[in-house]
Design a protein around this motif. Structure first.
Motif, short mmCIF file in Angstrom:
data_model
loop_
_atom_site.label_atom_id
_atom_site.label_comp_id
_atom_site.label_asym_id
_atom_site.label_seq_id
_atom_site.Cartn_x
_atom_site.Cartn_y
_atom_site.Cartn_z
N LEU A 73 -16.41 13.42 22.70
CA LEU A 73 -15.98 12.79 23.96
C LEU A 73 -14.47 12.60 23.99
O LEU A 73 -13.83 12.90 25.00
N HIS A 74 -13.91 12.12 22.90
CA HIS A 74 -12.45 11.91 22.85
C HIS A 74 -11.71 13.24 22.95
O HIS A 74 -10.69 13.34 23.64
N ASP A 77 -11.70 14.43 26.49
CA ASP A 77 -10.76 13.65 27.28
C ASP A 77 -9.31 14.11 27.09
O ASP A 77 -8.46 13.86 27.95
N GLU A 78 -9.03 14.75 25.97
CA GLU A 78 -7.67 15.24 25.70
C GLU A 78 -7.35 16.54 26.42
O GLU A 78 -6.20 16.97 26.44
N ASP A 80 -6.30 18.69 29.32
CA ASP A 80 -5.54 18.44 30.55
C ASP A 80 -6.28 19.07 31.73
O ASP A 80 -6.42 20.29 31.80
N GLU A 131 -23.25 12.04 28.60
CA GLU A 131 -21.83 11.81 28.90
C GLU A 131 -21.00 13.06 28.57
O GLU A 131 -20.06 13.40 29.28
N ARG A 135 -18.71 15.08 31.33
CA ARG A 135 -17.29 15.37 31.15
C ARG A 135 -17.01 16.87 31.18
O ARG A 135 -15.97 17.30 31.69
#
Length: 194
Positions: A73-74, A77-78, A80, A131, A135
């Motif tokens: 998940l992290h 999120d990185e 762009d 999740e 994403r």
């Protein structure tokens, strides 16, 4: 005899044992011994049974943690969202392929052909995987007007190809690169030069 471990809360001790067990599962599968786990964690063997009811319970928890989305998940999120679609898909593919390779290697070491059934009882895993899907979809949706399929369908096709292209047995030990996966999804395999 290992040096005495610093006092930890039961939850911190459980976490330390899970972290120590995971790499051992890749090497020994379910045949890993509590002695090896204790040595890797720097604790006495009996410490394991103060926070886990059995070796199997520790192994099951370690496997469940390996299947949880973790840092995926992290890492998603990185990415762009302003990058071109192909670049976003390449980053997504690299992340998912690394995850699949680690999971497949663990399953191979455990002699498993699929995820353990007990994972379906873990709401944090089910929620976490949903999740991840949300994403991933959010990274495709900005280009929906450029696609011949809905973003949901593109995600489905991309995930299938990433899964199969990352599985040594399915791919006949000829894994696909992220670029091969992405370019096949985006452009297909038909020549357009003449």
């Amino acid at each position: 005899m290992p040096p005495r471990a610093a006092p930890l809360s039961p939850e911190d001790r459980r976490e330390a044992l899970v972290r120590a067990t995971r790499p051992l599962l890749y090497e020994h599968g379910r045949a890993v011994t509590t002695k090896l786990i204790a040595e890797a964690a720097g604790v006495a063997e009996g410490t394991i049974f103060r926070v886990f009811e059995s070796k199997d319970a520790l192994i099951d928890e370690t496997i469940a943690r390996a299947f949880a989305p973790g840092d995926v998940l992290h890492r998603l999120d990185e990415i762009d969202p302003g990058l071109p679609l192909r670049e976003r898909l390449l980053a997504m593919t690299s992340i998912l392929q690394q995850r699949f390779l680690a999971i497949f290697e663990l399953m191979r070491a455990l002699g498993a052909v699929g995820p353990p059934q007990h994972l379906h009882d873990r709401p944090e895993i089910v929620t976490g995987l949903e999740e991840v899907r949300r994403r991933l979809l959010a990274l495709i949706e900005p280009d929906a007007d450029r696609l011949t399929m809905t973003p949901e369908r593109v995600l489905h096709v991309w995930r299938l190809l990433t899964f199969a292209g990352s599985h040594r047995e399915i791919a006949d030990d000829d894994l696909l690169t992220p670029a091969q996966i992405v370019d096949t999804v985006l452009h297909g395999v038909e020549r357009t030069d003449g």
